[in-house]
Each structure stands twice: as C-alpha cells, then as structure tokens.
Design a protein around this motif. Structure first.
Motif, mmCIF file in Angstrom:
data_model
loop_
_atom_site.group_PDB
_atom_site.id
_atom_site.type_symbol
_atom_site.label_atom_id
_atom_site.label_comp_id
_atom_site.label_asym_id
_atom_site.label_seq_id
_atom_site.Cartn_x
_atom_site.Cartn_y
_atom_site.Cartn_z
ATOM 1 N N HIS A 41 0.834 -1.201 0.000
ATOM 2 C CA HIS A 41 0.000 0.000 0.000
ATOM 3 C C HIS A 41 0.872 1.256 0.000
ATOM 4 C CE1 HIS A 41 -3.019 2.911 1.260
ATOM 5 N NE2 HIS A 41 -3.924 2.022 0.851
ATOM 6 N N ASN A 42 0.395 2.278 -0.677
ATOM 7 C CA ASN A 42 1.130 3.534 -0.805
ATOM 8 C C ASN A 42 1.482 4.144 0.559
ATOM 9 O OD1 ASN A 42 2.278 5.591 -2.387
ATOM 10 N ND2 ASN A 42 0.438 6.834 -2.191
ATOM 11 N N SER A 43 0.585 4.062 1.525
ATOM 12 C CA SER A 43 0.856 4.627 2.857
ATOM 13 C C SER A 43 2.018 3.924 3.545
ATOM 14 C CB SER A 43 -0.377 4.509 3.749
ATOM 15 O OG SER A 43 -1.420 5.276 3.240
ATOM 16 N N TRP A 44 2.088 2.596 3.426
ATOM 17 C CA TRP A 44 3.174 1.808 4.032
ATOM 18 C C TRP A 44 4.511 2.195 3.391
ATOM 19 C CZ3 TRP A 44 3.819 -1.800 7.906
ATOM 20 C CH2 TRP A 44 4.974 -2.579 7.868
ATOM 21 N N VAL A 45 4.527 2.191 2.061
ATOM 22 C CA VAL A 45 5.763 2.484 1.321
ATOM 23 C C VAL A 45 6.247 3.899 1.614
ATOM 24 C CG1 VAL A 45 6.778 2.682 -0.983
ATOM 25 C CG2 VAL A 45 5.208 0.803 -0.475
ATOM 26 N N LYS A 46 5.328 4.867 1.609
ATOM 27 C CA LYS A 46 5.709 6.262 1.891
ATOM 28 C C LYS A 46 6.244 6.427 3.308
ATOM 29 C CE LYS A 46 2.978 9.043 -1.266
ATOM 30 N NZ LYS A 46 1.927 10.058 -1.375
ATOM 31 N N THR A 47 5.631 5.733 4.271
ATOM 32 C CA THR A 47 6.090 5.823 5.661
ATOM 33 C C THR A 47 7.515 5.289 5.782
ATOM 34 O OG1 THR A 47 3.828 5.596 6.473
ATOM 35 C CG2 THR A 47 5.586 5.152 8.048
ATOM 36 N N LEU A 48 7.792 4.163 5.130
ATOM 37 C CA LEU A 48 9.142 3.608 5.168
ATOM 38 C C LEU A 48 10.142 4.574 4.546
ATOM 39 C CD1 LEU A 48 8.560 -0.138 4.192
ATOM 40 C CD2 LEU A 48 8.915 0.819 6.470
ATOM 41 N N LYS A 49 9.824 5.108 3.369
ATOM 42 C CA LYS A 49 10.732 6.031 2.677
ATOM 43 C C LYS A 49 10.966 7.297 3.487
ATOM 44 C CE LYS A 49 10.015 4.457 -2.017
ATOM 45 N NZ LYS A 49 9.541 4.757 -3.365
ATOM 46 N N LYS A 50 9.900 7.817 4.093
ATOM 47 C CA LYS A 50 9.998 9.036 4.897
ATOM 48 C C LYS A 50 11.018 8.880 6.026
ATOM 49 C CE LYS A 50 7.203 11.877 7.985
ATOM 50 N NZ LYS A 50 5.883 12.008 8.625
ATOM 51 N N HIS A 51 11.112 7.682 6.577
ATOM 52 C CA HIS A 51 12.001 7.433 7.716
ATOM 53 C C HIS A 51 13.299 6.735 7.311
ATOM 54 C CE1 HIS A 51 9.151 8.880 10.680
ATOM 55 N NE2 HIS A 51 8.218 8.299 9.948
ATOM 56 N N GLY A 52 13.557 6.624 6.011
ATOM 57 C CA GLY A 52 14.809 6.028 5.534
ATOM 58 C C GLY A 52 14.926 4.537 5.815
ATOM 59 N N ILE A 53 13.797 3.839 5.841
ATOM 60 C CA ILE A 53 13.790 2.402 6.107
ATOM 61 C C ILE A 53 13.668 1.663 4.789
ATOM 62 C CG2 ILE A 53 12.550 0.525 7.236
ATOM 63 C CD1 ILE A 53 11.606 2.614 9.314
ATOM 64 N N PHE A 54 14.513 0.668 4.594
ATOM 65 C CA PHE A 54 14.495 -0.115 3.370
ATOM 66 C C PHE A 54 13.458 -1.220 3.481
ATOM 67 C CE2 PHE A 54 18.467 2.009 3.442
ATOM 68 C CZ PHE A 54 18.738 2.311 2.121
ATOM 69 N N GLN A 55 12.760 -1.451 2.375
ATOM 70 C CA GLN A 55 11.723 -2.475 2.346
ATOM 71 C C GLN A 55 12.245 -3.733 1.663
ATOM 72 O OE1 GLN A 55 8.143 -1.369 0.235
ATOM 73 N NE2 GLN A 55 6.950 -2.899 1.306
ATOM 74 N N SER A 56 12.001 -4.875 2.285
ATOM 75 C CA SER A 56 12.386 -6.169 1.752
ATOM 76 C C SER A 56 11.144 -7.052 1.763
ATOM 77 C CB SER A 56 13.479 -6.781 2.631
ATOM 78 O OG SER A 56 13.688 -8.128 2.293
ATOM 79 N N MET A 57 10.919 -7.775 0.655
ATOM 80 C CA MET A 57 9.748 -8.652 0.577
ATOM 81 C C MET A 57 10.155 -10.044 0.135
ATOM 82 S SD MET A 57 6.624 -6.693 -1.182
ATOM 83 C CE MET A 57 5.741 -5.422 -0.360
ATOM 84 N N SER A 58 9.397 -11.018 0.603
ATOM 85 C CA SER A 58 9.581 -12.388 0.146
ATOM 86 C C SER A 58 9.245 -12.455 -1.344
ATOM 87 C CB SER A 58 8.625 -13.335 0.876
ATOM 88 O OG SER A 58 8.836 -13.282 2.244
ATOM 89 N N ARG A 59 9.911 -13.334 -2.045
ATOM 90 C CA ARG A 59 9.555 -13.570 -3.439
ATOM 91 C C ARG A 59 8.245 -14.329 -3.484
ATOM 92 N NH1 ARG A 59 14.705 -15.191 -2.960
ATOM 93 N NH2 ARG A 59 14.106 -17.355 -3.170
ATOM 94 N N LYS A 60 7.546 -14.228 -4.588
ATOM 95 C CA LYS A 60 6.300 -14.982 -4.744
ATOM 96 C C LYS A 60 6.577 -16.469 -4.630
ATOM 97 C CE LYS A 60 3.469 -11.855 -7.337
ATOM 98 N NZ LYS A 60 2.504 -11.673 -8.381
ATOM 99 N N GLU A 61 5.658 -17.144 -3.972
ATOM 100 C CA GLU A 61 5.703 -18.596 -3.809
ATOM 101 C C GLU A 61 6.953 -19.090 -3.091
ATOM 102 O OE1 GLU A 61 4.866 -20.416 -7.583
ATOM 103 O OE2 GLU A 61 3.092 -19.205 -7.877
ATOM 104 N N ASN A 62 7.541 -18.245 -2.250
ATOM 105 C CA ASN A 62 8.700 -18.647 -1.455
ATOM 106 C C ASN A 62 8.294 -18.604 0.008
ATOM 107 O OD1 ASN A 62 11.172 -19.250 -0.427
ATOM 108 N ND2 ASN A 62 12.076 -17.265 -0.827
#
Length: 91
Positions: A41-62
């Motif tokens: 969601h845009n709110s989650w991504v923007k909050t992370l970027k605002k605070h300089g936090i890098f986002q990491s996600m699991s790959r699909k079907e992993n």
C-alpha cells in the motif's frame, strides 16, 4: 488484532516500531515482509521512505522464510476464535 485485515493493523505497529528504532538505530534499518496488500500500500511504502527504512519482501511462492509466522498466526487465530463462529444455515 482484528477479525478482518485493515491498513491500520500494519501502519500503527510500524509507527510504534519507528519510534523505538529511531532512538536506537546505529545501522541501516530494513523491514522484511511478505507481499500482502497492506505492505504494498502507498501509505506503508511512503512511511518507510519518509524514515529512511528499506523495504524487503519475500519472493512470490517462497514460503520458507514466511512459514514460521504463518504457522504462528494460524494457531493464534485457531485459539482466539475457536468456538466463537456462528454458522448460519441457508436451508
């Protein structure tokens, strides 16, 4: 906790974690999640970027990195809602 997924269930704990992290962070902060809708969601991504936090996600079907938490939440839901569901008959 909620009986249905809402964005607040993800955003509010993130804000709490950020307040703790900012006091103690010495290194780059990364948050790892699955690809659930609230983590994209845009709110989650923007909050992370605002605070300089890098986002990491699991790959699909992993599911290897996600299965311990999926198991925990499955058990938690089973314990919380066991016997509380009311089944309505359409007959």
């Amino acid at each position: 906790m909620s009986k249905r997924p809402t964005l607040d269930i993800a955003i509010e704990p993130l804000k709490e974690a950020i307040s703790v992290i900012k006091k103690n962070a010495k290194y780059r902060t990364t948050i790892h999640s699955d690809q659930g809708w609230h983590y994209q969601h845009n709110s989650w991504v923007k909050t992370l970027k605002k605070h300089g936090i890098f986002q990491s996600m699991s790959r699909k079907e992993n599911c290897i990195d996600n299965s311990p938490m999926e198991n925990f939440f499955g058990l938690l839901k089973q314990e919380m809602y066991y016997g509380e569901e009311k089944y309505l008959s359409l007959l």
